[in-house]
Design a protein around this motif. Structure first.
Motif, short mmCIF file in Angstrom:
data_model
loop_
_atom_site.label_atom_id
_atom_site.label_comp_id
_atom_site.label_asym_id
_atom_site.label_seq_id
_atom_site.Cartn_x
_atom_site.Cartn_y
_atom_site.Cartn_z
N TRP A 177 0.82 -1.21 0.00
CA TRP A 177 0.00 0.00 0.00
C TRP A 177 0.86 1.26 0.00
O TRP A 177 0.52 2.26 -0.65
CB TRP A 177 -0.93 0.00 1.21
CG TRP A 177 -2.10 -0.91 1.08
CD1 TRP A 177 -2.28 -2.12 1.69
CD2 TRP A 177 -3.27 -0.70 0.29
NE1 TRP A 177 -3.48 -2.68 1.32
CE2 TRP A 177 -4.11 -1.82 0.47
CE3 TRP A 177 -3.69 0.34 -0.55
CZ2 TRP A 177 -5.34 -1.94 -0.17
CZ3 TRP A 177 -4.92 0.23 -1.19
CH2 TRP A 177 -5.73 -0.91 -0.99
N GLY A 183 -1.98 5.45 -0.93
CA GLY A 183 -2.36 4.11 -0.47
C GLY A 183 -2.64 4.03 1.02
O GLY A 183 -3.59 3.40 1.46
N THR A 187 -6.44 2.63 2.35
CA THR A 187 -6.44 1.20 2.68
C THR A 187 -7.70 0.81 3.42
O THR A 187 -8.35 -0.20 3.09
CB THR A 187 -5.22 0.85 3.55
OG1 THR A 187 -4.03 1.27 2.90
CG2 THR A 187 -5.16 -0.64 3.81
N GLN A 191 -10.55 -2.09 2.44
CA GLN A 191 -10.76 -3.21 3.35
C GLN A 191 -12.19 -3.22 3.89
O GLN A 191 -12.79 -4.29 4.04
CB GLN A 191 -9.74 -3.15 4.48
CG GLN A 191 -8.31 -3.41 4.02
CD GLN A 191 -7.28 -3.26 5.12
OE1 GLN A 191 -7.54 -2.63 6.15
NE2 GLN A 191 -6.10 -3.82 4.92
N ASP A 225 -2.21 -8.60 0.53
CA ASP A 225 -1.56 -7.59 1.36
C ASP A 225 -1.03 -6.46 0.49
O ASP A 225 0.17 -6.35 0.24
CB ASP A 225 -0.43 -8.23 2.17
CG ASP A 225 0.17 -7.27 3.19
OD1 ASP A 225 -0.49 -6.27 3.50
OD2 ASP A 225 1.30 -7.53 3.65
N GLY A 226 -1.96 -5.61 -0.01
CA GLY A 226 -1.54 -4.49 -0.84
C GLY A 226 -2.54 -4.17 -1.93
O GLY A 226 -3.68 -4.63 -1.91
N PHE A 227 -2.09 -3.38 -2.91
CA PHE A 227 -2.93 -2.92 -4.02
C PHE A 227 -2.62 -3.73 -5.27
O PHE A 227 -1.46 -3.87 -5.65
CB PHE A 227 -2.66 -1.43 -4.29
CG PHE A 227 -3.63 -0.79 -5.24
CD1 PHE A 227 -4.72 -0.08 -4.77
CD2 PHE A 227 -3.46 -0.90 -6.61
CE1 PHE A 227 -5.62 0.51 -5.64
CE2 PHE A 227 -4.35 -0.32 -7.49
CZ PHE A 227 -5.44 0.40 -7.00
#
Length: 274
Positions: A177, A183, A187, A191, A225-227
């Motif tokens: 992120w 990011g 986040t 989520q 775990d991230g974009f």
């Protein structure tokens, strides 16, 4: 008169709401099933607890719309620009849909209870033609993080695979992120949307999710775990169906009205009636 005053106050409240800092992501999608492959660019706007995702039209130019997640109200608004209408999906909507889907099964079971065995198949077929039952539940897809790494669109990424029944249906190249503009600020919104969609899916009978909600990347955001910088979708035969790539991410001041259906659009029910 009271209704008109309430509507006017609502409009004035939106108009008076301050502009807010946000981030806009440009996503380029290539439809490899079209001949030649068709390329579309859409935007994802994120501000505070809210997200807005453009829905690209099909090859005939139909289906243009928006999917708006209001994290502050815990609801999804799906806008249809062709019909100038929208539907709101919230907890009450899901309960209503779940009750309807469950009621269909109950009606079929009740109708078949006293039917002779030799006639049951024919009667069941007729009943399902008149009021289709939900599709059978599909095996839940599994999201797997691999050890493979690569750079895409300038972002360092790790590869994830989404597998159902031993078949890969999606591939994602995900960056942290913190590597994406804004990011860290958005986040929570992504989520929260994933959690909201999972709650809505859990409220429905198995197989009753509309429009492939359970298979969407957004529904799986809490499992990566991230974009997702690159997303590739595969058919049952392993062929590449479409590919989406993050092309840009820019901070932008967003009008709160962007997270509402356009003025003059008519609200419709998910059940098909106005």
């Amino acid at each position: 008169m009271r209704g008109r005053i309430t509507s006017l106050l609502s409009v004035l409240a939106v108009a008076a709401a301050p502009l807010a800092a946000g981030v806009v992501y440009e996503i380029e999608t290539t439809d490899h099933e079209a001949s030649p492959p068709r390329v579309e660019s859409t935007e994802v706007a994120a501000g505070g607890k809210n997200l807005k995702m453009e829905i690209a039209p099909d090859e005939q130019g139909r289906g243009r719309g928006d999917a708006i997640f209001r994290g502050d109200r815990r609801e999804m608004i799906v806008v249809d620009h062709d019909e100038k209408s929208y539907v709101v999906i919230d907890e009450a909507t899901m309960k209503e849909l779940a009750a309807k889907l469950g009621g269909i099964n109950d009606q079929i079971a009740e109708a078949l209870k006293n039917v002779p065995e030799e006639q049951r198949a024919m009667v069941e077929k007729m009943m399902k033609e008149r009021m289709p039952a939900p599709p059978p539940p599909r095996q839940r897809a599994e999201v797997r993080r691999t050890g493979e790494r690569a750079t895409h669109s300038g972002y360092p990424c790790v590869k994830y695979e989404v597998v159902r029944g031993g078949t890969k249906i999606r591939e994602l190249w995900v960056t942290d992120w913190g590597n994406v503009e804004g990011g860290g600020d958005v986040t929570g919104a992504f989520q929260a949307m994933a959690e909201f969609m999972q709650e809505m899916l859990d409220a429905l009978p198995a197989g009753g999710a509309p429009g492939g909600m359970g298979d969407s990347v957004i529904a799986q955001m809490n499992e990566i775990d991230g974009f997702p910088v690159v997303t590739r979708e595969f058919g049952d035969d392993g062929s590449l169906e479409d590919e989406s790539t993050l092309r840009s991410a820019q901070r932008r001041t967003l009008d709160p009205a962007e997270f509402e259906p356009p003025a003059g659009y008519k609200r419709r029910s998910m059940m098909g009636s106005p």
